[in-house]
Scaffold this active site. Structure first.
Site, short mmCIF file in Angstrom:
data_model
loop_
_atom_site.label_atom_id
_atom_site.label_comp_id
_atom_site.label_asym_id
_atom_site.label_seq_id
_atom_site.Cartn_x
_atom_site.Cartn_y
_atom_site.Cartn_z
N GLY A 38 149.07 82.33 118.10
CA GLY A 38 147.75 81.72 118.23
C GLY A 38 146.71 82.50 117.48
CB SER A 39 144.99 82.36 114.59
OG SER A 39 144.22 83.31 113.90
N GLY A 40 143.17 81.70 117.75
CA GLY A 40 141.84 81.37 118.25
C GLY A 40 141.05 82.66 118.43
N GLY A 43 141.07 84.82 120.85
CA GLY A 43 141.88 85.93 121.34
C GLY A 43 142.82 86.47 120.28
CB VAL A 60 155.46 79.63 119.51
CG1 VAL A 60 156.37 80.36 120.49
CG2 VAL A 60 155.21 80.48 118.28
CD GLU A 67 126.87 73.88 124.24
OE1 GLU A 67 128.07 73.88 123.91
OE2 GLU A 67 126.08 74.78 123.94
CG ASP A 71 141.21 79.12 127.42
OD1 ASP A 71 140.40 79.99 127.78
OD2 ASP A 71 140.86 78.01 126.95
CB ALA A 127 134.49 82.39 123.13
CD GLN A 128 131.70 87.62 124.41
OE1 GLN A 128 132.25 88.69 124.63
NE2 GLN A 128 131.16 87.33 123.25
#
Lengths: 425, 425
Positions: free
Chosen positions: A11-13, A15, A79, A169, A299, A315-316
Site C-alpha cells: 500500500g502507498s497511501g 501510511g 496483494v 465537506e 486504516d 490520515a494523521q
C-alpha cells in the site's frame, strides 16, 4: 548481490508512503506494492467529485516519488494474501519474500449490510469513485433539463449518508456547486428545487471534533440550505431514493455513502483477532501478535489510543504509524527493543465551503469561518504531494475563489470500449 | 413568446462553437446540441495521451461558454437524423424544429476496412480515447516490469499508423516520455528496448505542409529514435502486432490509429451526395444542395478549395466555416444573398517535442526548431478556451519544460462499476 534485509510495504497511501520514505534511509531493500500507480490525496477527493479540481490534480505517480531512492522498488499489483510462516506476500500466482512486512492496505467502503447500499449508493473512496459521482450528478441535471415531462420527484435531490468529514465537506461543496454554478448553467430548470440532504445517525456532525466545531459545521451547512437530519437511521436505498427509520421515504436521484469503511479484504487472509470493521489487532508497537516482523498501520490496524479507545481512521494516524514502524524496523534490525506507538493528535479540520471551515488545533484552540478556511487551505496545500500538483491546485482554488467558477464540471465517459470505432454512417 | 427564428447547431467543436458565438449576436434563438457537455481542445489531445496534461485541462464545459448569452440554449444529446422536409432534427424519440440548421458534428475514427484495426488499434479522437491510450501504455510498462519470464517480443513497442499531425506529435511526445520519464521510472527494465514506430503510406510526413517542414519533422523524429517507415502500407492489426505490405510482421503491444476519419454517422441519414469519407457535399456558401436553410461545416462537409480540391479536415477550416455560416444566416434572414466560403490558410503547425516544432506561415514563411516551438506554444495557449485552462496548461508546460517531468502518468481505472463496494474480507 545484496544480502540486506528486504522490507515489503503493501500500500502507498498516507501510511505506506511515510513508512517507505523513512525506510529508504536505512540499509534495507524496500519494495512497495500498490494496486494503483499513484498516491491519491484523499482529503481533496470531494473536490474532484464536485468539479473543483481535476482528477489528475490529486494523484501523484508513485514511481516519481520513489524514483530518487535507489533502494526502493515499486511493484504494481494486488496483494491477495500473506503467508506468515513462510514470510511471503501473495500477488496472484506470485510469492514475494520479506524479512519485514508493513501492511498499509487501507480500507474500502462498507455498506454495513444495509439493503440497497451496494447496488444504488455511490461510495467516495477512490478517484474513479469521484469521477463517477461527478458524472452522475452533472448527468442528472442534464437529463432533467432535457425532460419534457413534468419531471420525476427527487430528480435533483442528493442524499448523503454519514456526517463525518467527507459527508460534511461534500455537502457544503455540492450546495455551492448547485447554487453558484448549476443554477446559471441550467437557466430553464428550477434549480431552487435541488436539495442536498445529509443524514447522520448520531446527534452531531463530525465525530471526534470539538463541540464548537460540530455546532459551527451544522449551522454553516444549514445556512447553505443543506437539510441536515441528525439522529436519523437509513434503512434502505432504492433505485429512486432512500427509506429512513420511522417510515419516511425520500425521493433522490443520487445517494452517496460516506458512512462506513472496513479493512481492506486482504485482512481476511490473516489469521489474527479482528477489531472494528475487520481491522487487524496489533501490539502496542504496531506489530502483529506473534509476528514481530510484521507491522500493520493506518486504516488496516485497530490500534488503541491512550484510554484504550480505537484510533480514528484518519490520515494523521496513518502518517505517524508509517514513520513509527520504520523506526521500529530500524530498532529491531539493530537488535534493540521496539517502542510502543503513541498517536499525537495535531488537530482536525473540515471545510464547509467558500470561506467556511472548522479546525480543532492542539491545546483546545478552535478556528472557524474565514480563519479556519485559510488554515485549511494552507495545511492541505502543504501536505499535497508533488510541487506541480500544489501549483495546479493553487491555481484552481484561486480561480474558483475569484470567479465562483467550477471549471471541471465535465462529464467524461467512463465506459470501457465506448466510441472506439463507431459504425460507419 | 418569442417568434424569432430558431437556429439549431449540431455539435460544439471548433465549427459549432464559432457558429454559435457569432449567431448569439443576431436576433435569433440558438440551440446547441452536443453529445458531450464540454468543448474539447483536440490539438492537445496527444498531450493527455502522453501524460503531459490532465484530461480536464483540455475540456471546457459548454454551459460555461454559452452561459452569458441569453439567446443560446444547450441541449445534451446525440442527433440521430434530420428530417429535412419537416425541418426538424431527431434526438432519439424527440424532434426539434429549426428554421436554420448548422451541422457541425465532426468526424469519427475510421478503420478504412483494414483487418483488425477496429478490434485492436487505439483511436485518438476523444478524451476517453486519450485516457485509454495513456492507461494502456503505462500498464504495458508496469506489466513488463512485473514479468519474471524472458518477456514477450514487442512488449514495449508502439506502432503509430498515420504520419499526419496527430501521428507525428504523438510519436515525438511518446519518444520523450519513454526516454525522459519511463526510463527512470522503470530502472529494472531495459527501456532502451522500447520502440516507437511511425508508419505512413505516402513518401512524406505531414501532408499539406511545406517540403521543408516535412523534412524537418522526419529528421527530428529520427533523431529522437522514432523508427519512421514511409511508403509503408499496413495490411492487418492483430492482438500482438501489425502486418505490413510485403510480409513484414512487427510485434507490438500498442497500435495507435491516426490514419483516417470519416464523417459523423449522422451524415448517413441525410440524402445528399457524399464526398470523401462520407462527408456531405455542399454548395459554395456551405449550404446543403436544395436546402438553403441547412449549412454544413468542418469535418462533416466536403468543401472545396480554390482549385476545386477538398478542404483539409483541420480546426481552421471548421472555425472559419462556423463564422461564415453565421454571417450567411444573417444575410439570408435579412433577405440578402449568401456569400461563397473562401478558406484562408493561416498556416499549419505541428510540435515534435521539447523545443522542436514546425510551422508553415502564410507567405511561405517556415519556422522550425525552438522558434517554431515558441510559436506553437503561443498559438495553442491563445486558442485554448477558458482562462483557467490556459493558466493550468501553462503551469503544466512550464513544469514539464523545467523539470522534464510528465506529472500525469497516472493509470486511472475506467471500468464502469469496478471497486464500488468490494466483497468483505
Amino acid at each position: 548481490m545484496s544480502v540486506r534485509a528486504r522490507v515489503v510495504v503493501v500500500g502507498s497511501g498516507f501510511g505506506g508512503l511515510n513508512a517507505a520514505l523513512r525506510l529508504a534511509r536505512l540499509p534495507v531493500e524496500v519494495t512497495v506494492i500498490d494496486r494503483d500507480n499513484y498516491h491519491g490525496f484523499w482529503p481533496l477527493l470531494y473536490q474532484v467529485a464536485t468539479a473543483g479540481l481535476g482528477s489528475d490534480d490529486i494523484a501523484h505517480p508513485i514511481r516519481s516519488i520513489y524514483g530518487r531512492f535507489p533502494n526502493i522498488a515499486v511493484r504494481l499489483g494486488t496483494v491477495t494474501g500473506v503467508d506468515l510462516d513462510a514470510k511471503a506476500v501473495v500477488i496472484g500466482e506470485e510469492r514475494m519474500h520479506y524479512d519485514y512486512l508493513v501492511l498499509a492496505a487501507g480500507s474500502s467502503a462498507s455498506d454495513f449490510g444495509i439493503e440497497g447500499v451496494a447496488e444504488h449508493a455511490f461510495p467516495l473512496k477512490t478517484i474513479p469513485d469521484a469521477l463517477r459521482l461527478r458524472n452522475h450528478i452533472l448527468s442528472t441535471f442534464e437529463a432533467a433539463d432535457s425532460d419534457r415531462s413534468d419531471g420525476t420527484p427527487g430528480t435533483l435531490t442528493t442524499v448523503l449518508i454519514g456526517g463525518g468529514p467527507t459527508g460534511v465537506e461534500l455537502a457544503g461543496a455540492l450546495a455551492e456547486l448547485i447554487e453558484r454554478n448549476l443554477a446559471g448553467d441550467f437557466r430553464h430548470l428550477d434549480v431552487s428545487e435541488a436539495r442536498v440532504v445529509l443524514v447522520e445517525l448520531s446527534d452531531h456532525l463530525l465525530p471526534g471534533f470539538s463541540e464548537h466545531s460540530q455546532q459551527a459545521a451544522l449551522e454553516t451547512l444549514r445556512r447553505k440550505g443543506v437539510d441536515v437530519r441528525l439522529e436519523t437511521r437509513l434503512t434502505r436505498v432504492g433505485e429512486r431514493g432512500v427509506d429512513l427509520e420511522g417510515g419516511e421515504r425520500m425521493d433522490a436521484s443520487t445517494v452517496v455513502w460516506t458512512a462506513g469503511v472496513r479493512a481492506n479484504p486482504l485482512a481476511g487472509s490473516i489469521p489474527v483477532e479482528r477489531g472494528r470493521g475487520g481491522t487487524l489487532a496489533v501490539e502496542a508497537d504496531l506489530s502483529l501478535p506473534g509476528h514481530p516482523e510484521v507491522f500493520v498501520i493506518g486504516d488496516l490496524a485497530s490500534g488503541s489510543g491512550p484510554g484504550g479507545e480505537p484510533l480514528p481512521q484518519v490520515a494523521q494516524v496513518a502518517i505517524q504509524g508509517g514513520k513509527h514502524v520504520a523506526r521500529n524496523i530500524a530498532r529491531r534490525h539493530a537488535g534493540k527493543r521496539t517502542r510502543p506507538f503513541h498517536y499525537h493528535n495535531h488537530g482536525s479540520m473540515a471545510t464547509i465551503g467558500r470561506r467556511a471551515a472548522v479546525a480543532d488545533l492542539p491545546g483546545g484552540f478552535v478556528l472557524s469561518g474565514t480563519v479556519g478556511w485559510m488554515a485549511w487551505l494552507t495545511v492541505h496545500l502543504w501536505f499535497l504531494v508533488g510541487f506541480r500538483n500544489r501549483i495546479v491546485v493553487f491555481v484552481n482554488w484561486a480561480w474558483n475563489y475569484l470567479t465562483w467558477d467550477r471549471a471541471t464540471r465535465v462529464i467524461l465517459a467512463q465506459g470501457g470500449d465506448a466510441r472506439r470505432f463507431p459504425p460507419t454512417g
